[in-house]
Design an enzyme around this catalytic site. Structure first.
Site, PDB file in Angstrom:
ATOM      1  N   GLN A  32      20.145   1.804  30.256  1.00 47.44           N
ATOM      2  CA  GLN A  32      19.679   2.079  31.613  1.00 47.44           C
ATOM      3  C   GLN A  32      19.388   0.773  32.332  1.00 47.44           C
ATOM      4  OE1 GLN A  32      16.784   5.165  32.380  1.00 47.44           O
ATOM      5  NE2 GLN A  32      16.783   5.768  30.229  1.00 47.44           N
ATOM      6  N   GLU A  64      -4.679  -0.735  16.617  1.00 49.50           N
ATOM      7  CA  GLU A  64      -3.680  -1.377  17.473  1.00 49.50           C
ATOM      8  C   GLU A  64      -3.797  -0.952  18.928  1.00 49.50           C
ATOM      9  OE1 GLU A  64      -0.813  -0.078  14.794  1.00 49.50           O
ATOM     10  OE2 GLU A  64      -0.447  -2.089  14.031  1.00 49.50           O
ATOM     11  N   CYS A  70      28.054  16.953  25.907  1.00 52.34           N
ATOM     12  CA  CYS A  70      27.388  15.685  26.252  1.00 52.34           C
ATOM     13  C   CYS A  70      27.612  15.350  27.720  1.00 52.34           C
ATOM     14  CB  CYS A  70      27.939  14.570  25.367  1.00 52.34           C
ATOM     15  SG  CYS A  70      27.458  12.930  25.931  1.00 52.34           S
ATOM     16  N   SER A  89      17.585  10.350  25.010  1.00 55.27           N
ATOM     17  CA  SER A  89      17.839  11.767  25.251  1.00 55.27           C
ATOM     18  C   SER A  89      19.201  12.185  24.717  1.00 55.27           C
ATOM     19  CB  SER A  89      17.763  12.041  26.750  1.00 55.27           C
ATOM     20  OG  SER A  89      18.679  11.202  27.438  1.00 55.27           O
ATOM     21  N   HIS A 141      15.442  -9.922  29.493  1.00 55.11           N
ATOM     22  CA  HIS A 141      14.539 -10.508  30.486  1.00 55.11           C
ATOM     23  C   HIS A 141      15.226 -11.683  31.154  1.00 55.11           C
ATOM     24  CE1 HIS A 141      10.649  -8.714  28.627  1.00 55.11           C
ATOM     25  NE2 HIS A 141      11.110  -7.968  29.604  1.00 55.11           N
ATOM     26  N   HIS A 173      31.877   9.073  22.216  1.00 50.17           N
ATOM     27  CA  HIS A 173      30.563   9.645  21.925  1.00 50.17           C
ATOM     28  C   HIS A 173      30.004   9.158  20.587  1.00 50.17           C
ATOM     29  CE1 HIS A 173      27.469  12.758  22.416  1.00 50.17           C
ATOM     30  NE2 HIS A 173      27.604  13.003  21.121  1.00 50.17           N
ATOM     31  N   GLY A 201      12.984   8.021  21.774  1.00 47.02           N
ATOM     32  CA  GLY A 201      12.961   8.860  22.968  1.00 47.02           C
ATOM     33  C   GLY A 201      14.288   8.933  23.702  1.00 47.02           C
ATOM     34  N   GLU A 229       5.369 -13.069  30.855  1.00 45.41           N
ATOM     35  CA  GLU A 229       6.252 -14.048  30.209  1.00 45.41           C
ATOM     36  C   GLU A 229       6.624 -15.170  31.176  1.00 45.41           C
ATOM     37  OE1 GLU A 229       9.658 -12.196  28.459  1.00 45.41           O
ATOM     38  OE2 GLU A 229       8.479 -11.143  26.946  1.00 45.41           O
ATOM     39  N   HIS A 231      25.045   9.518  22.838  1.00 44.94           N
ATOM     40  CA  HIS A 231      26.186   8.813  23.434  1.00 44.94           C
ATOM     41  C   HIS A 231      25.742   7.379  23.750  1.00 44.94           C
ATOM     42  CE1 HIS A 231      30.110   9.185  25.638  1.00 44.94           C
ATOM     43  NE2 HIS A 231      29.693   7.980  25.990  1.00 44.94           N
ATOM     44  N   CYS A 279      29.898  12.104  28.177  1.00 43.21           N
ATOM     45  CA  CYS A 279      31.295  12.054  27.759  1.00 43.21           C
ATOM     46  C   CYS A 279      32.208  12.235  28.976  1.00 43.21           C
ATOM     47  CB  CYS A 279      31.573  13.134  26.714  1.00 43.21           C
ATOM     48  SG  CYS A 279      31.221  12.626  25.023  1.00 43.21           S
ATOM     49  N   ARG A 282       0.834  -1.205   0.000  1.00 44.21           N
ATOM     50  CA  ARG A 282       0.000   0.000   0.000  1.00 44.21           C
ATOM     51  C   ARG A 282       0.872   1.260   0.000  1.00 44.21           C
ATOM     52  NH1 ARG A 282      -1.293   1.946   5.781  1.00 44.21           N
ATOM     53  NH2 ARG A 282       0.417   0.839   6.749  1.00 44.21           N
ATOM     54  N   ASN A 308      17.478   2.464  25.102  1.00 48.75           N
ATOM     55  CA  ASN A 308      16.683   3.198  24.114  1.00 48.75           C
ATOM     56  C   ASN A 308      17.678   3.825  23.170  1.00 48.75           C
ATOM     57  OD1 ASN A 308      14.116   2.914  25.216  1.00 48.75           O
ATOM     58  ND2 ASN A 308      14.445   4.641  26.601  1.00 48.75           N
ATOM     59  N   ASP A 343      20.477  10.654  37.631  1.00 46.22           N
ATOM     60  CA  ASP A 343      20.284  11.923  38.341  1.00 46.22           C
ATOM     61  C   ASP A 343      18.805  12.306  38.424  1.00 46.22           C
ATOM     62  OD1 ASP A 343      23.124  12.470  38.704  1.00 46.22           O
ATOM     63  OD2 ASP A 343      23.176  12.827  36.544  1.00 46.22           O
ATOM     64  N   HIS A 360      24.640   4.405  25.420  1.00 46.28           N
ATOM     65  CA  HIS A 360      24.323   4.153  26.828  1.00 46.28           C
ATOM     66  C   HIS A 360      23.033   3.368  26.948  1.00 46.28           C
ATOM     67  CE1 HIS A 360      21.667   7.539  25.984  1.00 46.28           C
ATOM     68  NE2 HIS A 360      20.956   7.195  27.047  1.00 46.28           N
TER      69      HIS A 360
END
Ligand code: H2U
Ligand code: ZN
Length: 341
Positions: A172, A320, A54, A165, A284, A117, A163, A186, A168, A57, A33, A157, A80, A170
């Site tokens: 979380q 969805e 950054c 930020s 996981h 970086h 999203g 799961e 560099h 860095c 499509r 991410n 932070d 990294h």
């Protein structure tokens, strides 16, 4: 009945996610499509090895005032701006079972993958990715060892589209008091399956290896595949070939195998549309409440949003959001694209 016995690649159908119990609609006839919707900006690919602005860095001051030391491999610090705090006093609200809430304790950390970086997982040398794996092993053990921490979520991410930020390299880690929804679902299905015999993901992996259509890459210890029930166009699942419940259980060659496969998969993603492929990925593993979880098979999910080019993403909207996820390109076609990229 196997997929090959049924011409599923030509007709609308739904597939069951065996890990979560959700169905995903597959509409393979719709791939052609035309697209006149939103086109995303592509970020400039060239970045300096060091960016004075950054916060990740080495040697730079972060937004909260702390100074990032001059680290030389990986560097972990307490976020932070953490979403969760370790010292939240316990409270619970339950008004007639309708308004239910409880406090949640947690520890949030940021993991810099490299002092450089301009690098990404796919551009990093094997030994440096291995150092990231080792850091995850250490963090899972350390945070999981906190008496009230029941779940450790390691994730990344990548890309503004997801999203992130900062470009560099990294990830979380959020470690918290209750096992969150996705891993809990799961875990429940893996447990239900194990009650009848073996490990869900060991058996699933054996089927995928025998079929081959959704395998993207593999080495001696790990396999990357587009799951049969994938929702995101180029979603992948990374599995150890041997039954392992958590990263610390991986033997030294298996940690190398994971580092190798992560690098190879990231490079395949980046080559697919010629950009640093955005995604959310995460690992996981077994809860850390001190109980045994023999049914749990460690795995990583990659959820990339891109659909047909560097600038056209998939949106989870409309049907969805309101009914169930849907995809056009089949998981088999996506795997083929990733295999040949
Ligand atoms: P992303 O992985 O989505 O890019 O998030 C980076 C995290 O870094 C984010 O949770 C934290 C943010 O709170 N951060 C710091 O801890 N210190 C800073 O100086 C800026 C960002
Ligand atoms: Zn940086």
């Amino acid at each position: 009945m196997t997929v090959a016995d049924t011409p599923l690649d030509a007709v609308p159908h739904r597939r069951l996610n065996r890990l979560t119990g959700e169905w995903v609609l597959v509409s393979p006839h719709r791939t052609a499509r035309p697209w006149q919707g939103q086109v995303e900006e592509t970020a400039p690919a060239e970045r300096p090895a060091y960016d004075p602005a950054c916060y990740l860095c080495p040697g730079n001051t972060r937004a909260g005032g702390a100074v990032t030391p001059r680290y030389s491999s990986t560097y972990v610090f307490d976020n932070d701006y953490p979403a969760l705090l370790p010292d939240t006093p316990p409270r619970r609200v339950d008004r007639d079972g309708l308004l239910v809430a409880e406090t949640e304790r947690g520890i949030c950390r940021v993991v810099c993958f490299s002092p450089r970086h301009d690098l990404t997982l796919g551009a990093m040398a094997h030994d440096d990715i291995r150092r990231v794996v080792d850091t995850w092993v250490e963090q899972y053990a350390e945070l999981g060892g906190v008496p009230w921490v029941r779940h450790v979520q390691i994730f990344e991410n990548r890309g503004a589209m997801m999203g992130a930020s900062n470009p560099h390299p990294h990830g979380q880690i959020w470690a918290n008091e209750h096992v969150p929804h996705e891993p809990a679902e799961e875990l429940r299905r893996q447990r239900d399956h194990a009650a009848g015999g073996g490990c869900l993901l060991c058996e699933y992996l054996a089927q995928e290896l025998a079929d081959g259509a959704r395998i993207v890459d593999a080495n001696e210890h790990f396999v990357a595949l587009v799951p049969f029930w994938a929702v995101w166009p180029f979603e992948t699942l990374v599995l150890p070939r041997s039954h392992r419940g958590a990263l610390p259980e991986l033997a030294d060659p298996e940690r190398d195998g994971l580092a190798d496969l992560l690098g190879r998969l990231a490079r395949r993603y980046d080559r697919l549309f010629g950009v640093t492929f955005p995604y959310s990925m995460g690992v996981h593993q077994a809860p850390t409440d001190g109980e045994a979880y023999p049914e749990l098979h460690l795995h990583a999910h990659f959820y990339p949003p891109l659909l047909r080019s560097a600038t056209v993403r998939k949106f989870m909207v409309g049907y969805e959001l309101l009914a169930q996820p849907q995809r056009d390109i089949t998981p088999e076609a996506a795997a083929e694209r990733l295999r040949s990229s």
